[in-house]
Design a protein around this motif. Structure first.
Motif, PDB file in Angstrom:
ATOM      1  N   LYS A  46      34.956  65.199  60.886  1.00 51.72           N
ATOM      2  CA  LYS A  46      34.305  66.474  60.662  1.00 51.72           C
ATOM      3  C   LYS A  46      34.393  67.352  61.910  1.00 51.72           C
ATOM      4  O   LYS A  46      34.011  68.625  61.707  1.00 51.72           O
ATOM      5  CB  LYS A  46      32.682  66.264  60.592  1.00 51.72           C
ATOM      6  N   ILE A  47      34.899  66.928  63.174  1.00 53.85           N
ATOM      7  CA  ILE A  47      35.120  67.613  64.399  1.00 53.85           C
ATOM      8  C   ILE A  47      36.642  68.202  64.343  1.00 53.85           C
ATOM      9  O   ILE A  47      37.473  67.580  64.169  1.00 53.85           O
ATOM     10  CB  ILE A  47      34.777  66.965  65.555  1.00 53.85           C
ATOM     11  N   THR A  48      36.638  69.412  64.681  1.00 52.44           N
ATOM     12  CA  THR A  48      37.777  70.286  65.266  1.00 52.44           C
ATOM     13  C   THR A  48      37.409  70.932  66.556  1.00 52.44           C
ATOM     14  O   THR A  48      36.636  71.347  66.688  1.00 52.44           O
ATOM     15  CB  THR A  48      38.189  71.307  64.181  1.00 52.44           C
ATOM     16  N   VAL A  49      38.615  70.709  67.288  1.00 51.46           N
ATOM     17  CA  VAL A  49      38.611  71.281  68.755  1.00 51.46           C
ATOM     18  C   VAL A  49      39.178  72.440  68.688  1.00 51.46           C
ATOM     19  O   VAL A  49      40.537  72.440  68.672  1.00 51.46           O
ATOM     20  CB  VAL A  49      39.234  70.278  69.934  1.00 51.46           C
ATOM     21  N   ILE A  50      38.676  73.644  69.178  1.00 53.10           N
ATOM     22  CA  ILE A  50      39.211  74.933  69.261  1.00 53.10           C
ATOM     23  C   ILE A  50      38.586  75.350  70.568  1.00 53.10           C
ATOM     24  O   ILE A  50      37.704  75.640  70.876  1.00 53.10           O
ATOM     25  CB  ILE A  50      38.706  75.814  68.151  1.00 53.10           C
ATOM     26  N   MET A  51      39.591  75.369  71.499  1.00 52.58           N
ATOM     27  CA  MET A  51      39.273  75.383  72.760  1.00 52.58           C
ATOM     28  C   MET A  51      39.180  76.942  73.219  1.00 52.58           C
ATOM     29  O   MET A  51      39.642  78.002  72.634  1.00 52.58           O
ATOM     30  CB  MET A  51      40.501  74.751  73.926  1.00 52.58           C
ATOM     31  N   ASN A  52      38.372  77.242  74.316  1.00 49.36           N
ATOM     32  CA  ASN A  52      38.203  78.468  74.894  1.00 49.36           C
ATOM     33  C   ASN A  52      39.616  78.696  75.789  1.00 49.36           C
ATOM     34  O   ASN A  52      39.516  78.691  76.881  1.00 49.36           O
ATOM     35  CB  ASN A  52      36.965  78.579  75.940  1.00 49.36           C
ATOM     36  N   VAL A  53      40.285  79.569  75.162  1.00 49.96           N
ATOM     37  CA  VAL A  53      41.411  80.197  76.028  1.00 49.96           C
ATOM     38  C   VAL A  53      41.660  81.536  75.406  1.00 49.96           C
ATOM     39  O   VAL A  53      41.401  81.996  74.469  1.00 49.96           O
ATOM     40  CB  VAL A  53      42.870  79.185  75.490  1.00 49.96           C
ATOM     41  N   PRO A  54      42.418  82.141  76.266  1.00 49.74           N
ATOM     42  CA  PRO A  54      42.545  83.711  76.077  1.00 49.74           C
ATOM     43  C   PRO A  54      43.059  84.376  75.223  1.00 49.74           C
ATOM     44  O   PRO A  54      44.314  83.550  74.725  1.00 49.74           O
ATOM     45  CB  PRO A  54      42.924  84.233  77.540  1.00 49.74           C
ATOM     46  N   ASP A  55      42.622  85.252  74.576  1.00 46.60           N
ATOM     47  CA  ASP A  55      43.324  85.928  73.392  1.00 46.60           C
ATOM     48  C   ASP A  55      44.685  86.658  73.836  1.00 46.60           C
ATOM     49  O   ASP A  55      44.549  87.443  74.752  1.00 46.60           O
ATOM     50  CB  ASP A  55      42.547  86.997  72.723  1.00 46.60           C
ATOM     51  N   THR A  56      45.744  86.418  73.376  1.00 44.41           N
ATOM     52  CA  THR A  56      47.094  87.027  73.835  1.00 44.41           C
ATOM     53  C   THR A  56      47.199  88.473  73.570  1.00 44.41           C
ATOM     54  O   THR A  56      48.154  88.906  74.075  1.00 44.41           O
ATOM     55  CB  THR A  56      48.216  86.138  73.353  1.00 44.41           C
ATOM     56  N   HIS A  57      46.354  88.945  72.745  1.00 37.33           N
ATOM     57  CA  HIS A  57      46.482  90.351  72.465  1.00 37.33           C
ATOM     58  C   HIS A  57      45.821  91.069  73.847  1.00 37.33           C
ATOM     59  O   HIS A  57      46.155  92.255  74.013  1.00 37.33           O
ATOM     60  CB  HIS A  57      45.467  90.715  71.195  1.00 37.33           C
ATOM     61  N   ILE A  58      44.904  90.465  74.440  1.00 34.04           N
ATOM     62  CA  ILE A  58      44.690  91.127  75.713  1.00 34.04           C
ATOM     63  C   ILE A  58      45.221  90.699  77.183  1.00 34.04           C
ATOM     64  O   ILE A  58      45.632  91.271  77.996  1.00 34.04           O
ATOM     65  CB  ILE A  58      43.196  90.882  75.794  1.00 34.04           C
ATOM     66  N   PHE A  59      45.406  89.224  77.305  1.00 30.74           N
ATOM     67  CA  PHE A  59      45.868  88.512  78.577  1.00 30.74           C
ATOM     68  C   PHE A  59      47.412  88.236  78.027  1.00 30.74           C
ATOM     69  O   PHE A  59      47.577  87.432  77.378  1.00 30.74           O
ATOM     70  CB  PHE A  59      45.061  87.378  78.633  1.00 30.74           C
ATOM     71  N   LYS A  60      48.375  89.028  78.705  1.00 30.30           N
ATOM     72  CA  LYS A  60      49.543  88.735  78.616  1.00 30.30           C
ATOM     73  C   LYS A  60      50.321  88.304  79.873  1.00 30.30           C
ATOM     74  O   LYS A  60      49.825  89.008  80.840  1.00 30.30           O
ATOM     75  CB  LYS A  60      50.267  89.972  78.295  1.00 30.30           C
ATOM     76  N   SER A  91      47.789  76.550  74.263  1.00 35.14           N
ATOM     77  CA  SER A  91      47.542  78.103  73.906  1.00 35.14           C
ATOM     78  C   SER A  91      46.836  78.519  72.793  1.00 35.14           C
ATOM     79  O   SER A  91      46.694  77.967  72.050  1.00 35.14           O
ATOM     80  CB  SER A  91      48.937  78.641  74.032  1.00 35.14           C
ATOM     81  N   TRP A  92      46.640  79.710  73.080  1.00 31.69           N
ATOM     82  CA  TRP A  92      45.620  80.540  71.810  1.00 31.69           C
ATOM     83  C   TRP A  92      46.527  80.659  70.552  1.00 31.69           C
ATOM     84  O   TRP A  92      46.211  80.366  69.381  1.00 31.69           O
ATOM     85  CB  TRP A  92      45.471  81.816  72.371  1.00 31.69           C
ATOM     86  N   GLU A  93      47.937  80.700  70.760  1.00 34.74           N
ATOM     87  CA  GLU A  93      48.716  80.617  69.588  1.00 34.74           C
ATOM     88  C   GLU A  93      48.457  79.312  68.863  1.00 34.74           C
ATOM     89  O   GLU A  93      48.413  79.380  67.410  1.00 34.74           O
ATOM     90  CB  GLU A  93      50.193  80.668  69.770  1.00 34.74           C
ATOM     91  N   LYS A  94      48.568  78.300  69.531  1.00 35.48           N
ATOM     92  CA  LYS A  94      48.169  76.759  68.786  1.00 35.48           C
ATOM     93  C   LYS A  94      46.664  77.004  68.337  1.00 35.48           C
ATOM     94  O   LYS A  94      46.421  76.141  67.201  1.00 35.48           O
ATOM     95  CB  LYS A  94      48.203  75.731  69.802  1.00 35.48           C
ATOM     96  N   MET A  95      45.632  77.333  68.981  1.00 39.79           N
ATOM     97  CA  MET A  95      44.139  77.042  68.792  1.00 39.79           C
ATOM     98  C   MET A  95      43.980  77.890  67.463  1.00 39.79           C
ATOM     99  O   MET A  95      43.348  77.699  66.637  1.00 39.79           O
ATOM    100  CB  MET A  95      43.537  77.470  69.978  1.00 39.79           C
TER     101      MET A  95
END
Length: 398
Positions: free
Chosen positions: A193-207, A384-388
């Protein structure tokens, strides 16, 4: 346009970056997203917010936000929190039911805390909507730490029971780290039932810049950005600046953000006569954070020595990393699960002088700072956010 999805969160939107990131992913993929959240003074009760920098949206289209007349009381007592949670739950339950009969959501995603907020999706679930519980924290540990409680106390046993029935009610569980996932599994939640979506920055903002670790030619600038609360030991960081300013010419410490401890920290700065070295920048929009951090040499994430911080994975750590800024942070279990000693500079939060020593050693060794920044980016690639966001999108599509 794909199916409609409703998010319910006991936080402010668009202030909450996790909700903002996930809602942005859904809009990118063509979903229609509504959000029920808290209402700060001066905010609109109803608003359509476009997702800037992502996809072109027709006029009047975007994320539809419904704000309820409940305000967050950061740093409040236990019963203040309880009243706030219950007030928001009652209003959110009614609003969710009304909106569901108007829009027939396919998925309702509820963000914690509190865990029992998931039951505001009861009506949609009865009509076969899928219910996702996005657990930002584990609530029993959160209250143990905040109110110095024991795991054997009745209130904690009640919170664990609420967690149990909340996770059982939800069709899917999302959480923020593998550490929290393991805690939930140990408490009886089915791993499937569990999926890990980590708190990593959005690459639209953090480059990531072309050159990492851009050491400035003069001075040395430290930075902390985020909530000014009990979980972070900014008192210790400010005291470190008091010692270090005698050793490091032109030392500056930027404190970016606001919170319940802000006045206390400002008072400490005045007492230590550090007004020229410690600069409070106040709360800024997330989109402005990379710009403000542009001249920073070292990011400081001074977590306190508690069991809760052993579970913490602060997004700000990864935001510095993505921006090519080396990071010094407390030696904490969950952070070290993803980043090693070659990628982050760790200090012992039990030793009040260790942070000072680690910062000074880094100041004297620019090459080590550069190596840390480069190695941290390599470690970050695995989460990375791309993977998350791909993981999150696949979960929604199921």
């Amino acid at each position: 346009m794909k199916s409609r999805i409703l998010m319910v969160t006991h936080s402010y939107y668009p202030e909450d970056p996790r909700v903002k990131r996930e809602a942005g992913v859904l809009v990118d993929q063509g979903y229609s997203v509504d959000i029920i959240c808290l209402r700060e003074i001066g905010e609109k009760r109803y608003e359509i917010i476009s997702v800037k920098g992502r996809i072109p949206l027709p006029a009047g289209k975007g994320i539809t936000v419904y704000r309820l007349p409940v305000k967050r009381h950061r740093g409040g007592g236990f019963f203040i929190y309880l009243f706030e949670y219950l007030a928001f739950f009652c209003l959110a339950f009614r609003k969710t039911a009304v909106l569901f009969f108007q829009k027939r959501y396919k998925i309702v995603q509820v963000h914690t805390i509190p865990d029992f907020l998931v039951f505001c999706s009861l009506i949609p679930k009865l009509f076969r909507s899928s219910v996702f519980l996005d657990m930002h924290e584990v609530m029993p540990e959160f209250f143990i730490d905040r109110y110095n409680l024991s795991a054997n106390q009745l209130v904690i046993k009640i919170l664990k029971f609420i967690e149990k029935i909340s996770t059982k009610f939800a069709d899917k569980i999302i959480t923020v780290s593998d550490t929290l996932k393991e805690i939930l599994i140990n408490r009886g939640v089915a791993e499937r039932k569990i999926t890990v979506i980590m708190n990593v920055p959005d690459t639209h903002i953090f480059k990531t810049p072309d050159t990492v670790c851009r050491i400035q030619p003069t001075g040395f600038t430290l930075a902390y950005h985020g909530l000014l609360s009990d979980i972070y030991d900014l008192t210790g960081a400010i005291k470190s600046v008091k010692v270090l300013k005698e050793k490091i010419p032109g030392l500056k410490f930027l404190i970016i953000g606001s919170g319940p401890k802000e006045n206390e920290y400002k008072q400490l700065v005045r007492e230590l006569k550090l007004e020229q070295a410690v600069i409070f920048k106040g709360q800024i929009l997330q989109e402005k954070v990379p710009e403000v951090l542009g001249g920073v040499d070292l990011g400081v994430v001074p977590l306190k020595n508690t069991e809760l911080t052993q579970l913490a994975f602060p997004t700000k750590v990864v935001e510095y990393i993505v921006l090519g800024i080396p990071v010094v942070t407390a030696d904490r279990r969950t952070i070290k699960r993803y980043f090693n000693q070659q990628s982050l500079a760790f200090y012992n939060p039990v030793d009040e002088n260790d942070l000072t020593g680690v910062i000074y050693a880094l100041y004297q060794d620019p090459q080590k700072m550069k190596n840390l920044a480069e190695n941290a980016l390599k470690c970050y690639d695995a989460i990375s956010w791309e993977k998350m966001k791909e993981r999150y999108y696949k979960l929604i599509e199921q």
